[in-house]
Write a protein that holds these residues in place. Structure first.
Motif, PDB file in Angstrom:
ATOM      1  N   LEU A 329       0.823  -1.215   0.000  1.00  0.00           N
ATOM      2  CA  LEU A 329       0.000   0.000   0.000  1.00  0.00           C
ATOM      3  C   LEU A 329       0.857   1.264   0.000  1.00  0.00           C
ATOM      4  O   LEU A 329       0.552   2.234  -0.711  1.00  0.00           O
ATOM      5  N   ASN A 330       1.941   1.258   0.772  1.00  0.00           N
ATOM      6  CA  ASN A 330       2.851   2.414   0.780  1.00  0.00           C
ATOM      7  C   ASN A 330       3.508   2.594  -0.572  1.00  0.00           C
ATOM      8  O   ASN A 330       3.696   3.718  -1.050  1.00  0.00           O
ATOM      9  N   GLY A 331       3.865   1.457  -1.212  1.00  0.00           N
ATOM     10  CA  GLY A 331       4.468   1.522  -2.550  1.00  0.00           C
ATOM     11  C   GLY A 331       3.511   2.084  -3.584  1.00  0.00           C
ATOM     12  O   GLY A 331       3.896   2.900  -4.429  1.00  0.00           O
ATOM     13  N   LEU A 332       2.260   1.658  -3.512  1.00  0.00           N
ATOM     14  CA  LEU A 332       1.251   2.178  -4.440  1.00  0.00           C
ATOM     15  C   LEU A 332       1.070   3.681  -4.239  1.00  0.00           C
ATOM     16  O   LEU A 332       1.015   4.449  -5.210  1.00  0.00           O
ATOM     17  N   ILE A 353      -5.615  -6.954  -1.904  1.00  0.00           N
ATOM     18  CA  ILE A 353      -5.738  -5.529  -2.218  1.00  0.00           C
ATOM     19  C   ILE A 353      -6.297  -5.469  -3.631  1.00  0.00           C
ATOM     20  O   ILE A 353      -5.777  -6.121  -4.545  1.00  0.00           O
ATOM     21  N   SER A 354      -7.358  -4.713  -3.809  1.00  0.00           N
ATOM     22  CA  SER A 354      -7.987  -4.594  -5.122  1.00  0.00           C
ATOM     23  C   SER A 354      -7.503  -3.311  -5.792  1.00  0.00           C
ATOM     24  O   SER A 354      -7.618  -2.227  -5.224  1.00  0.00           O
ATOM     25  N   PHE A 355      -6.957  -3.457  -6.999  1.00  0.00           N
ATOM     26  CA  PHE A 355      -6.427  -2.316  -7.746  1.00  0.00           C
ATOM     27  C   PHE A 355      -7.230  -2.143  -9.028  1.00  0.00           C
ATOM     28  O   PHE A 355      -7.466  -3.107  -9.753  1.00  0.00           O
ATOM     29  N   GLU A 407       8.833  -6.487  -1.841  1.00  0.00           N
ATOM     30  CA  GLU A 407       9.370  -5.173  -2.194  1.00  0.00           C
ATOM     31  C   GLU A 407       9.659  -5.110  -3.694  1.00  0.00           C
ATOM     32  O   GLU A 407       9.310  -4.148  -4.376  1.00  0.00           O
ATOM     33  N   VAL A 408      10.285  -6.177  -4.227  1.00  0.00           N
ATOM     34  CA  VAL A 408      10.588  -6.238  -5.664  1.00  0.00           C
ATOM     35  C   VAL A 408       9.292  -6.389  -6.463  1.00  0.00           C
ATOM     36  O   VAL A 408       9.129  -5.751  -7.515  1.00  0.00           O
ATOM     37  N   ALA A 409       8.379  -7.222  -5.971  1.00  0.00           N
ATOM     38  CA  ALA A 409       7.106  -7.440  -6.673  1.00  0.00           C
ATOM     39  C   ALA A 409       6.324  -6.131  -6.807  1.00  0.00           C
ATOM     40  O   ALA A 409       5.745  -5.841  -7.861  1.00  0.00           O
ATOM     41  N   THR A 410       6.331  -5.331  -5.745  1.00  0.00           N
ATOM     42  CA  THR A 410       5.632  -4.038  -5.776  1.00  0.00           C
ATOM     43  C   THR A 410       6.284  -3.110  -6.796  1.00  0.00           C
ATOM     44  O   THR A 410       5.590  -2.405  -7.552  1.00  0.00           O
TER      45      THR A 410
END
Length: 430
Positions: A329-332, A353-355, A407-410
């Motif tokens: 969420l912070n990355g988004l 998490i729905s995007f 972290e990498v996936a985000t």
């Protein structure tokens, strides 16, 4: 940086070049990251390992009623397991049947029984002149939709709002069309949006006046105890009691399991319903089985002891999951918060998490992420027949990867969102 749509063509191309360089750098690392499903991580599974030591060859294997759990008997589950799962789902233990390890299995059985033998004496769905219909709040759970599709049931999209399904539409269909026989619901920390139905939504469900006598609400309370925070938790009004108050005690089937509490492959599942519904279900069960795994039921009860033990256990799950959700969420927010190329919901519990991307971009984003080694749930999976009319919803499942992998996936995900969105905006500017 300005909103992407407000940038000139030259600025967008310059941004795209810089992003592609980053993307190629990550792609060269040949990563294999899995965010396809909401699977518990190894660290979460380790939390319940003590359950493996609860029963051994010298343990007393009789339940409280004195029945030997190694043997045949007790079709609907041992009393103490009923008590535990009844407390978990906030119903009376008299309103519950314990099954095997999977609530999905119970849902499949429940639809299958309705198709072949009807619901409490009504005409079996397979003998009706018109096709049966199910309402499907969207975005929703792909495995629900797979069951109804498997049986050839027509599925109707019902948009989700911040308070639950669009109840005006639900009432319109249910109260007027006798071929509408059910609705799929994940009422607490919904899959994938993490939303919880409001008090008024639940009460409107209870006040439905179905045109079909065999209409049922399929209430899959999969995430009832799956909070991420101690101090910020959603509350859900108990549907069985509300239906009883409104004079419709038979209108709901409530499903639950410990799949994401103990072990997904070896949990305990249950259905909660009115006594009349349960009696009808047990008639089929006597043909289908002599009883489910009582040793596993006993193991769960001896390990958790009661609902308080389960709540304490779920806090340990939250301590593992919370940093993962917050990282994504912070990355988004950091990377996409000011770009106006996507929206998302910050859930207080559940597994997803729905995007929502710009329309027409979800499939391309998921495909782009796969190029860099990140596999996600297929775009469209959160809609019946795998068809998202806007091609915009993507389900993010943060539970399985480690924090380092996440972290990498985000980073891969936000890069994919940016690159695909830029291409769409550039195409619109042409």
């Amino acid at each position: 940086m300005p909103v992407y749509k407000e940038m000139s063509k030259e600025e967008l191309l310059q941004e795209k070049t810089a992003l592609e360089a980053k993307f190629e750098e990550i792609k060269a690392r040949n990563l294999k990251l899995d965010m396809t499903r909401g699977k518990p991580s190894a660290a979460q599974l380790d939390l319940a390992m003590g359950m493996m030591d609860v029963l051994n060859s010298s343990t007393d294997l009789k339940c409280e009623a004195g029945v030997d759990c190694r043997n045949y008997g007790i079709l609907d589950g041992i009393d103490e397991a009923k008590e535990l799962l009844a407390d978990m789902t906030e119903v009376s233990k008299d309103n519950i049947i314990i099954y095997g390890n999977s609530s999905l299995n119970i849902m499949y059985d429940t639809v299958s029984r309705s198709v072949t033998h009807g619901v409490m004496g009504s005409t079996p769905w397979c003998k009706l002149d018109q096709p049966v219909k199910f309402l499907c709040p969207v975005p929703g759970y792909d495995r629900h939709f797979a069951i109804t599709e498997h049986f050839g049931i027509d599925m109707i999209n019902i948009p989700m709002t911040t308070t639950g399904p669009d109840m005006d539409l639900v009432e319109q269909y249910v109260n007027n069309d006798p071929m509408v026989k059910g609705i799929w619901c994940v009422p607490k920390y919904s899959n994938p949006q993490g939303l919880t139905y409001s008090d008024e939504t639940v009460r409107r469900f209870a006040r439905l006046k179905p045109a079909a006598e065999d209409f049922r609400i399929y209430w899959d309370n999969a995430y009832g105890v799956h909070h991420l925070y101690d101090d910020k938790q959603d509350n859900l009004v108990e549907i069985l009691m509300e239906c009883k108050k409104e004079g419709h005690p038979d209108m709901v089937f409530k499903f639950c399991s410990t799949s994401k509490v103990s072990f997904p492959g070896s949990g305990v599942a249950a259905i909660g319903a009115s006594k009349a519904n349960l009696e009808y279900i047990k008639k089929q069960m006597t043909i289908q089985t002599i009883g489910h795994d009582k040793l596993n039921q006993l193991r769960h009860v001896r390990y958790f002891k009661d609902i308080h033990g389960m709540v304490l256990h779920m806090r340990k799950h939250a301590e593992i999951l919370r940093p993962k959700f917050e990282m994504v969420l912070n990355g988004l927010e950091r990377e996409l918060g000011d770009k106006e190329i996507g929206t998302w919901i910050n859930p207080r519990g559940g597994y997803f998490i729905s995007f929502d991307s710009l329309p027409g971009c979800a499939k391309a984003i998921v495909a782009k992420a796969k190029e860099a080694g990140l596999v996600m749930t297929a775009a469209g999976a959160t809609f019946p027949y795998g068809k998202d009319p806007l091609d915009s919803n993507i389900r993010i499942a943060p539970s399985y990867p480690t924090l380092e992998e996440l972290e990498v996936a985000t980073e891969i995900f936000v890069l994919s969102v940016k690159l695909v969105s830029i291409d769409k905006i550039l195409a619109e500017k042409e």
